[in-house]
Motif scaffolding. Structure first.
Motif, mmCIF file in Angstrom:
data_model
loop_
_atom_site.group_PDB
_atom_site.id
_atom_site.type_symbol
_atom_site.label_atom_id
_atom_site.label_comp_id
_atom_site.label_asym_id
_atom_site.label_seq_id
_atom_site.Cartn_x
_atom_site.Cartn_y
_atom_site.Cartn_z
ATOM 1 N N MET A 185 10.440 1.155 10.769
ATOM 2 C CA MET A 185 8.881 1.188 10.883
ATOM 3 C C MET A 185 8.525 -0.817 11.158
ATOM 4 O O MET A 185 8.923 -1.152 10.546
ATOM 5 C CB MET A 185 7.937 1.338 9.731
ATOM 6 C CG MET A 185 8.298 2.234 9.002
ATOM 7 S SD MET A 185 7.703 2.256 7.515
ATOM 8 C CE MET A 185 7.884 1.651 6.474
ATOM 9 N N THR A 236 0.967 10.442 1.392
ATOM 10 C CA THR A 236 1.054 8.337 1.487
ATOM 11 C C THR A 236 1.786 7.850 0.316
ATOM 12 O O THR A 236 1.550 6.669 -0.039
ATOM 13 C CB THR A 236 -0.830 8.392 1.377
ATOM 14 O OG1 THR A 236 -1.574 9.042 2.739
ATOM 15 C CG2 THR A 236 -1.746 7.222 1.157
ATOM 16 N N SER A 237 0.761 8.641 -0.640
ATOM 17 C CA SER A 237 2.111 8.067 -2.440
ATOM 18 C C SER A 237 3.048 7.912 -1.693
ATOM 19 O O SER A 237 4.488 7.066 -2.407
ATOM 20 C CB SER A 237 1.492 9.121 -3.695
ATOM 21 O OG SER A 237 1.753 9.999 -2.741
ATOM 22 N N LYS A 238 3.801 8.090 -1.223
ATOM 23 C CA LYS A 238 5.018 7.811 -0.314
ATOM 24 C C LYS A 238 5.064 6.583 -0.116
ATOM 25 O O LYS A 238 5.760 5.872 -0.003
ATOM 26 C CB LYS A 238 6.336 8.643 -0.207
ATOM 27 C CG LYS A 238 6.616 10.378 -1.442
ATOM 28 C CD LYS A 238 7.092 11.479 -0.053
ATOM 29 C CE LYS A 238 7.519 12.559 -1.605
ATOM 30 N NZ LYS A 238 8.220 13.426 -0.717
ATOM 31 N N PHE A 239 4.417 6.264 1.428
ATOM 32 C CA PHE A 239 3.596 6.279 2.175
ATOM 33 C C PHE A 239 3.163 4.761 1.705
ATOM 34 O O PHE A 239 4.317 3.100 2.600
ATOM 35 C CB PHE A 239 3.699 6.123 3.234
ATOM 36 C CG PHE A 239 3.314 5.087 4.594
ATOM 37 C CD1 PHE A 239 4.608 4.461 5.421
ATOM 38 C CD2 PHE A 239 1.565 4.770 4.680
ATOM 39 C CE1 PHE A 239 3.665 4.037 6.871
ATOM 40 C CE2 PHE A 239 0.958 3.752 5.819
ATOM 41 C CZ PHE A 239 2.522 3.505 6.392
ATOM 42 N N PRO A 243 4.291 2.322 -0.629
ATOM 43 C CA PRO A 243 5.149 1.706 -1.243
ATOM 44 C C PRO A 243 6.109 0.902 -0.791
ATOM 45 O O PRO A 243 6.306 -0.234 -0.645
ATOM 46 C CB PRO A 243 5.694 2.378 -2.331
ATOM 47 C CG PRO A 243 4.432 2.738 -3.557
ATOM 48 C CD PRO A 243 3.971 3.493 -1.866
ATOM 49 N N LYS A 244 6.422 1.565 0.582
ATOM 50 C CA LYS A 244 7.011 1.832 1.379
ATOM 51 C C LYS A 244 6.162 0.308 2.513
ATOM 52 O O LYS A 244 7.548 -0.789 3.028
ATOM 53 C CB LYS A 244 7.434 2.561 2.490
ATOM 54 C CG LYS A 244 8.275 3.486 2.555
ATOM 55 C CD LYS A 244 8.321 4.678 3.129
ATOM 56 C CE LYS A 244 9.549 5.605 2.384
ATOM 57 N NZ LYS A 244 9.503 6.970 3.321
ATOM 58 N N LEU A 245 5.319 -0.244 2.407
ATOM 59 C CA LEU A 245 4.716 -1.327 2.879
ATOM 60 C C LEU A 245 4.668 -2.757 1.876
ATOM 61 O O LEU A 245 3.652 -3.614 2.242
ATOM 62 C CB LEU A 245 3.254 -0.924 3.720
ATOM 63 C CG LEU A 245 3.449 -0.239 4.893
ATOM 64 C CD1 LEU A 245 2.560 0.398 5.651
ATOM 65 C CD2 LEU A 245 4.241 -0.346 6.445
ATOM 66 N N ASN A 246 4.817 -1.799 1.510
ATOM 67 C CA ASN A 246 4.026 -3.124 -0.607
ATOM 68 C C ASN A 246 3.221 -3.375 -0.780
ATOM 69 O O ASN A 246 2.661 -4.268 -1.017
ATOM 70 C CB ASN A 246 4.799 -4.561 0.381
ATOM 71 C CG ASN A 246 6.264 -4.208 0.056
ATOM 72 O OD1 ASN A 246 7.418 -3.623 -1.164
ATOM 73 N ND2 ASN A 246 6.836 -5.310 0.680
ATOM 74 N N TYR A 247 2.339 -2.112 -0.540
ATOM 75 C CA TYR A 247 1.044 -1.950 -1.047
ATOM 76 C C TYR A 247 1.122 -0.547 -2.162
ATOM 77 O O TYR A 247 1.287 0.254 -1.872
ATOM 78 C CB TYR A 247 -0.189 -1.670 0.092
ATOM 79 C CG TYR A 247 -0.564 -2.129 1.617
ATOM 80 C CD1 TYR A 247 -0.729 -3.680 1.377
ATOM 81 C CD2 TYR A 247 0.220 -2.135 2.926
ATOM 82 C CE1 TYR A 247 -0.495 -4.287 1.569
ATOM 83 C CE2 TYR A 247 0.148 -3.052 3.737
ATOM 84 C CZ TYR A 247 -0.299 -4.279 2.924
ATOM 85 O OH TYR A 247 -0.477 -4.810 4.624
ATOM 86 N N ARG A 248 0.922 -1.854 -3.549
ATOM 87 C CA ARG A 248 1.250 -0.527 -3.892
ATOM 88 C C ARG A 248 -0.284 -0.812 -5.337
ATOM 89 O O ARG A 248 -1.035 -1.843 -5.375
ATOM 90 C CB ARG A 248 1.964 -1.330 -5.257
ATOM 91 C CG ARG A 248 3.182 -1.860 -4.333
ATOM 92 C CD ARG A 248 4.249 -2.057 -5.960
ATOM 93 N NE ARG A 248 5.618 -2.464 -4.346
ATOM 94 C CZ ARG A 248 6.277 -1.308 -4.329
ATOM 95 N NH1 ARG A 248 6.351 -0.117 -5.032
ATOM 96 N NH2 ARG A 248 7.672 -1.522 -3.658
#
Length: 213
Positions: free
Chosen positions: A1, A118-121, A123-128
């Motif tokens: 990414m 989306t729920s997995k994706f 957090p990978k971008l640090n949007y929690r």
């Protein structure tokens, strides 16, 4: 990414387009400038990620046009720490914008396929988000109400009463209302049963799905 200098440059051009279309909130524009929209999209659309257009995503849904995202977000008048309910998580792009603004985001998605992705994706971008829920957006989240603002990211044929009731006094509901074409509508709660309503012109959204079970 990957998020490259080229992508960042394309986002700056997108921000200029939004300014030319009337978006004035510096905070909203900064959020759009920061978020790698191309990562939220199907790879076949990557070359178009920073055009001001909606594009298909999974489950026959769309990632909203950046102008629509910016317009709705600007109407919410978010301050850092605001408790916000999003109806229709979708790709998570609008969720990311709300997180960038420092909101405490609770989001509901009706499509299980999208919810899982989306729920997995995010957090990978640090949007929690505070909470991502698979459920019926028409019902909101009464157990977590009230909310400072609520955003509906799909076309609603009518305004769900549970969403109005879950606003705090002074809270704002931004919702596109209508069948084939929607009118962007803002409700501001001024009392227990009082709401000020303002309409802002026509937009086009995918329909808000209801749980028929």
């Amino acid at each position: 990414m990957k998020d490259t200098l080229k992508h960042k440059g394309l986002r700056q051009k997108l921000v200029k387009v939004l300014v030319d279309k009337g978006i004035t909130s510096e905070l909203v524009l900064e959020a759009i400038a920061n978020i790698p929209r191309h990562l939220f999209m199907d790879s076949s659309f990557l070359d178009h990620a920073y055009q001001d257009k909606a594009f298909p995503i999974a489950a026959d849904q769309t990632i909203s046009q950046p102008y629509t995202v910016a317009f709705q977000t600007e109407l919410m008048q978010i301050c850092k720490g605001d408790k916000v309910l999003e109806i229709g998580t979708g790709s998570g792009y609008q969720t990311a914008v709300l997180c960038e603004l420092g909101a405490k985001v609770y989001s509901i998605e009706r499509q299980h396929e999208l919810f899982k992705i989306t729920s997995k994706f995010l957090p990978k971008l640090n949007y929690r988000a505070k909470k991502l829920v698979f459920g019926d957006g028409y019902k909101g989240l009464p157990e977590l109400a009230p909310f400072k603002s609520i955003i509906v990211t799909a076309g609603a044929p009518f305004v769900p009463k549970p969403l109005l009731s879950q606003l705090e006094i002074g809270g704002r509901l931004v919702i596109p209302v209508g069948d084939k074409v929607q009118v962007m509508t803002l409700f501001v709660r001024t009392g227990l049963k009082q709401f000020d309503k303002t309409e802002f012109g026509e937009f086009k959204f995918v329909p808000l799905l209801e749980n028929k079970n």
